[in-house]
Design an enzyme around this catalytic site. Sequence first.
Site, PDB file in Angstrom:
ATOM      1  N   ASP A  60      66.755  47.133  71.277  1.00 54.39           N
ATOM      2  CA  ASP A  60      65.592  47.201  70.774  1.00 54.39           C
ATOM      3  C   ASP A  60      64.123  47.231  71.443  1.00 54.39           C
ATOM      4  O   ASP A  60      63.949  46.403  72.375  1.00 54.39           O
ATOM      5  CB  ASP A  60      65.441  46.200  69.589  1.00 54.39           C
ATOM      6  CG  ASP A  60      64.509  46.560  68.670  1.00 54.39           C
ATOM      7  OD1 ASP A  60      63.702  47.388  68.694  1.00 54.39           O
ATOM      8  OD2 ASP A  60      64.375  45.745  67.597  1.00 54.39           O
ATOM      9  N   CYS A  82      69.078  51.683  62.337  1.00 50.39           N
ATOM     10  CA  CYS A  82      68.534  50.530  62.989  1.00 50.39           C
ATOM     11  C   CYS A  82      67.858  49.608  62.356  1.00 50.39           C
ATOM     12  O   CYS A  82      68.134  49.667  61.146  1.00 50.39           O
ATOM     13  CB  CYS A  82      67.669  51.019  64.442  1.00 50.39           C
ATOM     14  SG  CYS A  82      66.116  51.974  63.846  1.00 50.39           S
ATOM     15  N   CYS A 105      61.876  53.247  65.591  1.00 47.47           N
ATOM     16  CA  CYS A 105      62.073  53.338  67.034  1.00 47.47           C
ATOM     17  C   CYS A 105      63.189  53.987  67.315  1.00 47.47           C
ATOM     18  O   CYS A 105      63.440  55.046  67.890  1.00 47.47           O
ATOM     19  CB  CYS A 105      62.017  51.876  67.795  1.00 47.47           C
ATOM     20  SG  CYS A 105      60.220  51.164  67.638  1.00 47.47           S
ATOM     21  N   ARG A 106      64.420  53.365  67.599  1.00 43.87           N
ATOM     22  CA  ARG A 106      65.627  53.714  67.993  1.00 43.87           C
ATOM     23  C   ARG A 106      66.220  54.841  66.972  1.00 43.87           C
ATOM     24  O   ARG A 106      66.672  55.607  67.531  1.00 43.87           O
ATOM     25  CB  ARG A 106      66.792  52.477  68.101  1.00 43.87           C
ATOM     26  CG  ARG A 106      66.525  51.631  69.300  1.00 43.87           C
ATOM     27  CD  ARG A 106      67.094  50.480  69.126  1.00 43.87           C
ATOM     28  NE  ARG A 106      66.675  49.400  67.812  1.00 43.87           N
ATOM     29  CZ  ARG A 106      67.513  48.522  67.447  1.00 43.87           C
ATOM     30  NH1 ARG A 106      68.453  48.059  67.964  1.00 43.87           N
ATOM     31  NH2 ARG A 106      67.161  47.809  66.609  1.00 43.87           N
ATOM     32  N   SER A 107      66.302  54.542  65.701  1.00 40.57           N
ATOM     33  CA  SER A 107      67.299  55.411  64.910  1.00 40.57           C
ATOM     34  C   SER A 107      66.364  56.686  64.762  1.00 40.57           C
ATOM     35  O   SER A 107      67.249  57.824  64.679  1.00 40.57           O
ATOM     36  CB  SER A 107      67.791  55.053  63.534  1.00 40.57           C
ATOM     37  OG  SER A 107      66.408  54.687  62.820  1.00 40.57           O
TER      38      SER A 107
HETATM   39  P1  4NP Z   1      63.571  49.727  65.418  1.00 43.10           P
HETATM   40  O1  4NP Z   1      62.791  48.659  66.030  1.00 43.10           O
HETATM   41  O2  4NP Z   1      64.765  49.023  64.738  1.00 43.10           O
HETATM   42  O3  4NP Z   1      64.458  50.567  66.812  1.00 43.10           O
HETATM   43  O4  4NP Z   1      63.056  50.600  64.669  1.00 43.10           O
HETATM   44  C1  4NP Z   1      62.204  47.793  65.556  1.00 43.10           C
HETATM   45  C2  4NP Z   1      60.937  48.059  64.843  1.00 43.10           C
HETATM   46  C3  4NP Z   1      60.201  47.014  63.886  1.00 43.10           C
HETATM   47  C4  4NP Z   1      60.819  45.839  63.852  1.00 43.10           C
HETATM   48  C5  4NP Z   1      61.881  45.447  64.526  1.00 43.10           C
HETATM   49  C6  4NP Z   1      62.469  46.385  65.491  1.00 43.10           C
HETATM   50  N1  4NP Z   1      60.064  44.848  63.455  1.00 43.10           N
HETATM   51  O5  4NP Z   1      60.374  43.608  63.348  1.00 43.10           O
HETATM   52  O6  4NP Z   1      58.986  45.150  62.577  1.00 43.10           O
END
Ligand code: 4NP
Length: 158
Positions: free
Chosen positions: A126, A11, A16-18
């Site tokens: 997200d 991700c 979060c997601r991965s």
């Molecule tokens: P992920 O979520 O891609 O599911 O881990 C995010 C975590 C952090 C950020 C964006 C998405 N960020 O912009 O810091």
Amino acid sequence: MPDMPAVLFVCLGNICRSPLAEAAFRAEVARQGLDVQIDSAGTGDWHLGHAPDPRAQAQAQQHGIDISGYRARLVEPDDFHRFTHVFALDEKNLADLEALRPDTGTAVLSLLLDHVPGKEGTSVADPYYADAAAFAVTWDEVTDAARRIVEGMTAGRL
Ligand code: 4NP
């Protein structure tokens, strides 16, 4: 299953997601008694070395899974040699991975929800800027995908 699969979930932040996809997939693989190498990574570098977001940790914990030891890392070109399957959590991740992928890369790259009938071509939203309820939706989606992917691997379709 022919060779031992090695599966990578990717991700943006890898917090979060991965990590939730990795946790759900590990749980499903354990349930089926399979031997699969599993990891997750991010396309962005903001959270390198960080544990998963506390809301992701809480979501996994609700299902009895401790992901506090996971650490965010950046996806790298060599991952396309080390893994047999790379799953992108959203369409932007998929585009970034297509750009990163070396010509010699052997991993099969796809969008995670392409493996869930009826959700082909769609992204796992997200939840980072959303609330805890969004993490429950993420969990349901990655769990569904994990089951379908393990089914596909067991049946030799993946
Ligand atoms: P992920 O979520 O891609 O599911 O881990 C995010 C975590 C952090 C950020 C964006 C998405 N960020 O912009 O810091």
